[in-house]
Scaffold this motif. Structure first.
Motif, PDB file in Angstrom:
ATOM      1  N   SER A 167      24.413  16.358  34.301  1.00 15.99           N
ATOM      2  CA  SER A 167      24.956  15.183  33.725  1.00 15.99           C
ATOM      3  C   SER A 167      23.715  14.349  32.882  1.00 15.99           C
ATOM      4  O   SER A 167      22.476  14.414  33.303  1.00 15.99           O
ATOM      5  CB  SER A 167      25.492  15.293  33.954  1.00 15.99           C
ATOM      6  OG  SER A 167      26.758  15.875  34.938  1.00 15.99           O
ATOM      7  N   PHE A 168      23.701  13.874  31.748  1.00 15.70           N
ATOM      8  CA  PHE A 168      22.988  12.983  31.790  1.00 15.70           C
ATOM      9  C   PHE A 168      23.989  11.499  30.936  1.00 15.70           C
ATOM     10  O   PHE A 168      25.233  11.776  30.620  1.00 15.70           O
ATOM     11  CB  PHE A 168      22.294  12.849  29.969  1.00 15.70           C
ATOM     12  CG  PHE A 168      21.709  14.117  29.639  1.00 15.70           C
ATOM     13  CD1 PHE A 168      20.617  13.957  30.277  1.00 15.70           C
ATOM     14  CD2 PHE A 168      22.046  15.274  29.392  1.00 15.70           C
ATOM     15  CE1 PHE A 168      19.866  15.365  30.218  1.00 15.70           C
ATOM     16  CE2 PHE A 168      20.792  16.485  29.616  1.00 15.70           C
ATOM     17  CZ  PHE A 168      19.997  16.496  29.997  1.00 15.70           C
ATOM     18  N   TYR A 169      23.139  10.533  31.704  1.00 14.68           N
ATOM     19  CA  TYR A 169      24.543   8.804  31.044  1.00 14.68           C
ATOM     20  C   TYR A 169      23.732   7.991  30.975  1.00 14.68           C
ATOM     21  O   TYR A 169      22.247   7.545  31.121  1.00 14.68           O
ATOM     22  CB  TYR A 169      24.908   8.674  32.315  1.00 14.68           C
ATOM     23  CG  TYR A 169      24.257   9.063  33.745  1.00 14.68           C
ATOM     24  CD1 TYR A 169      23.205   7.199  33.810  1.00 14.68           C
ATOM     25  CD2 TYR A 169      23.407  10.048  34.197  1.00 14.68           C
ATOM     26  CE1 TYR A 169      23.221   7.405  35.163  1.00 14.68           C
ATOM     27  CE2 TYR A 169      22.641  10.341  35.886  1.00 14.68           C
ATOM     28  CZ  TYR A 169      22.552   8.749  36.109  1.00 14.68           C
ATOM     29  OH  TYR A 169      21.716   8.601  36.848  1.00 14.68           O
ATOM     30  N   VAL A 170      24.071   6.716  30.247  1.00 16.26           N
ATOM     31  CA  VAL A 170      23.263   5.892  30.535  1.00 16.26           C
ATOM     32  C   VAL A 170      25.059   4.581  30.780  1.00 16.26           C
ATOM     33  O   VAL A 170      25.543   5.175  31.280  1.00 16.26           O
ATOM     34  CB  VAL A 170      22.945   4.930  29.325  1.00 16.26           C
ATOM     35  CG1 VAL A 170      21.930   5.782  28.308  1.00 16.26           C
ATOM     36  CG2 VAL A 170      24.073   5.297  27.732  1.00 16.26           C
ATOM     37  N   GLY A 171      24.099   3.555  31.548  1.00 18.22           N
ATOM     38  CA  GLY A 171      24.870   2.595  32.013  1.00 18.22           C
ATOM     39  C   GLY A 171      24.368   1.665  31.756  1.00 18.22           C
ATOM     40  O   GLY A 171      23.271   0.732  31.844  1.00 18.22           O
ATOM     41  N   GLY A 172      25.381   0.976  33.039  1.00 16.99           N
ATOM     42  CA  GLY A 172      24.926  -1.201  32.961  1.00 16.99           C
ATOM     43  C   GLY A 172      25.867  -1.104  34.120  1.00 16.99           C
ATOM     44  O   GLY A 172      26.717  -1.351  34.524  1.00 16.99           O
ATOM     45  N   ARG A 173      24.883  -2.072  34.807  1.00 15.68           N
ATOM     46  CA  ARG A 173      25.787  -2.756  35.809  1.00 15.68           C
ATOM     47  C   ARG A 173      25.605  -3.815  36.060  1.00 15.68           C
ATOM     48  O   ARG A 173      24.328  -4.663  36.374  1.00 15.68           O
ATOM     49  CB  ARG A 173      25.085  -1.952  37.597  1.00 15.68           C
ATOM     50  CG  ARG A 173      26.045  -2.619  38.759  1.00 15.68           C
ATOM     51  CD  ARG A 173      24.881  -2.011  39.277  1.00 15.68           C
ATOM     52  NE  ARG A 173      24.997  -0.833  40.301  1.00 15.68           N
ATOM     53  CZ  ARG A 173      24.499   0.322  38.991  1.00 15.68           C
ATOM     54  NH1 ARG A 173      22.826   0.145  38.762  1.00 15.68           N
ATOM     55  NH2 ARG A 173      24.312   1.563  39.620  1.00 15.68           N
ATOM     56  N   TYR A 174      26.660  -5.584  36.416  1.00 20.42           N
ATOM     57  CA  TYR A 174      26.483  -6.528  36.716  1.00 20.42           C
ATOM     58  C   TYR A 174      26.934  -8.099  37.357  1.00 20.42           C
ATOM     59  O   TYR A 174      28.395  -6.802  38.207  1.00 20.42           O
ATOM     60  CB  TYR A 174      27.371  -7.389  35.616  1.00 20.42           C
ATOM     61  CG  TYR A 174      27.017  -8.720  35.739  1.00 20.42           C
ATOM     62  CD1 TYR A 174      26.164  -9.056  34.422  1.00 20.42           C
ATOM     63  CD2 TYR A 174      27.866  -9.907  36.121  1.00 20.42           C
ATOM     64  CE1 TYR A 174      26.140 -10.667  34.517  1.00 20.42           C
ATOM     65  CE2 TYR A 174      28.233 -10.936  36.019  1.00 20.42           C
ATOM     66  CZ  TYR A 174      26.409 -11.744  34.836  1.00 20.42           C
ATOM     67  OH  TYR A 174      26.737 -12.977  34.669  1.00 20.42           O
ATOM     68  N   PHE A 175      26.221  -8.081  38.765  1.00 25.64           N
ATOM     69  CA  PHE A 175      26.466  -8.414  39.737  1.00 25.64           C
ATOM     70  C   PHE A 175      26.918  -9.556  39.708  1.00 25.64           C
ATOM     71  O   PHE A 175      26.667 -10.652  38.611  1.00 25.64           O
ATOM     72  CB  PHE A 175      24.713  -8.769  40.553  1.00 25.64           C
ATOM     73  CG  PHE A 175      24.680  -6.839  41.014  1.00 25.64           C
ATOM     74  CD1 PHE A 175      25.073  -6.824  42.199  1.00 25.64           C
ATOM     75  CD2 PHE A 175      23.644  -6.390  40.142  1.00 25.64           C
ATOM     76  CE1 PHE A 175      24.667  -5.571  42.525  1.00 25.64           C
ATOM     77  CE2 PHE A 175      23.113  -5.104  40.711  1.00 25.64           C
ATOM     78  CZ  PHE A 175      23.168  -4.718  41.549  1.00 25.64           C
ATOM     79  N   PHE A 176      28.570  -9.913  40.591  1.00 26.17           N
ATOM     80  CA  PHE A 176      28.404 -11.376  40.551  1.00 26.17           C
ATOM     81  C   PHE A 176      27.970 -11.841  41.394  1.00 26.17           C
ATOM     82  O   PHE A 176      28.860 -13.332  41.474  1.00 26.17           O
ATOM     83  CB  PHE A 176      30.558 -10.946  41.054  1.00 26.17           C
ATOM     84  CG  PHE A 176      30.819  -9.843  39.828  1.00 26.17           C
ATOM     85  CD1 PHE A 176      31.334 -10.228  38.182  1.00 26.17           C
ATOM     86  CD2 PHE A 176      31.268  -9.055  40.235  1.00 26.17           C
ATOM     87  CE1 PHE A 176      32.117  -9.722  37.700  1.00 26.17           C
ATOM     88  CE2 PHE A 176      31.778  -7.821  38.812  1.00 26.17           C
ATOM     89  CZ  PHE A 176      31.576  -8.265  37.854  1.00 26.17           C
ATOM     90  N   SER A 177      27.536 -11.243  42.248  1.00 25.82           N
ATOM     91  CA  SER A 177      26.874 -12.239  43.468  1.00 25.82           C
ATOM     92  C   SER A 177      25.957 -11.216  43.664  1.00 25.82           C
ATOM     93  O   SER A 177      25.600 -10.333  43.226  1.00 25.82           O
ATOM     94  CB  SER A 177      27.974 -11.938  45.086  1.00 25.82           C
ATOM     95  OG  SER A 177      27.632 -11.074  45.216  1.00 25.82           O
ATOM     96  N   ASP A 178      24.480 -11.631  44.588  1.00 17.34           N
ATOM     97  CA  ASP A 178      23.700 -10.898  45.126  1.00 17.34           C
ATOM     98  C   ASP A 178      24.111  -9.969  46.038  1.00 17.34           C
ATOM     99  O   ASP A 178      23.273  -8.842  45.907  1.00 17.34           O
ATOM    100  CB  ASP A 178      22.799 -12.339  46.947  1.00 17.34           C
ATOM    101  CG  ASP A 178      22.378 -13.252  46.026  1.00 17.34           C
ATOM    102  OD1 ASP A 178      21.992 -13.427  44.502  1.00 17.34           O
ATOM    103  OD2 ASP A 178      22.054 -13.960  46.422  1.00 17.34           O
TER     104      ASP A 178
END
Length: 201
Positions: A167-178
């Motif tokens: 599998s191949f993937y691109v993504g993004g993660r956003y932190f609401f806190s630490d």
């Protein structure tokens, strides 16, 4: 230049360098870095499976993954490695007087590697791209009142053995806190679109 002026300039430079170092460490604490670990719980939709399409009803691909930063400062980012375990099932019902209910399930166990790009302007955003090599453990069953479908050879024709997939993937993660964040991935393989929650430690 007087000695006192030189000492004053030296002290200012030391303080400036120390401040920049502390700010850089604090900023990098928001990103994937060496020794940073993340656990992700997600639900995915779609994917490359033999039995899918019109008439087939599938569950989301429920996944639990772990990753850790191991190679920092590779260009403007960090390489992470980790693993994933996921489950998906598919059902197909058809027939009239003779009914058939087929069931396929997939247990997916894989190893993942990703590159996390360090955006200097947003220390809570973690964009990444990667690949996964996984082993798919498959099972098949059928429930029917048709006596011909009780033949075990028919079961073999309608299922298939365990296999290895990439599998191949691109993504993004956003932190609401630490610690807590959310992620979205688009990929080609075990899932086409996955979203969920992340915990960093």
């Amino acid at each position: 230049m007087k000695m006192t002026n030189r000492i004053y300039i030296l002290i200012c430079l030391i303080l400036l360098f120390s401040s920049l170092t502390i700010m850089n460490k604090q900023a990098k604490a928001q990103l994937m870095d060496e020794g940073v670990s993340m656990i992700n719980l997600g639900a995915g939709f779609g994917g490359l499976y033999k039995y899918s399409g019109l008439g087939y009803v599938s569950t989301p691909t429920i996944s639990l993954s772990y990753e850790m930063g191991v190679f920092p400062d590779i260009g403007p980012g960090t390489i992470s490695i980790g693993g994933l375990i996921a489950y998906k099932s598919t059902d197909y019902d058809w027939g009239g007087l003779m009914y058939y209910r087929q069931h396929w399930s997939y247990l997916i166990i894989g190893g993942r590697g990703a590159y996390h790009y360090d955006f200097s302007w947003d220390k809570k955003f973690d964009p990444y791209a990667g690949f996964m090599m996984a082993y798919y453990i498959t099972s098949y069953s059928i429930d029917s009142n048709d006596p011909l479908k009780s033949d075990p050879s028919w079961l073999l024709d309608s299922g298939y053995s365990n296999y290895i997939g990439m599998s191949f993937y691109v993504g993004g993660r956003y932190f609401f806190s630490d610690v807590f964040g959310a992620f979205v991935e688009a990929g080609y393989g075990y899932s086409f679109l996955t979203g969920g929650l992340s915990v960093k430690f």
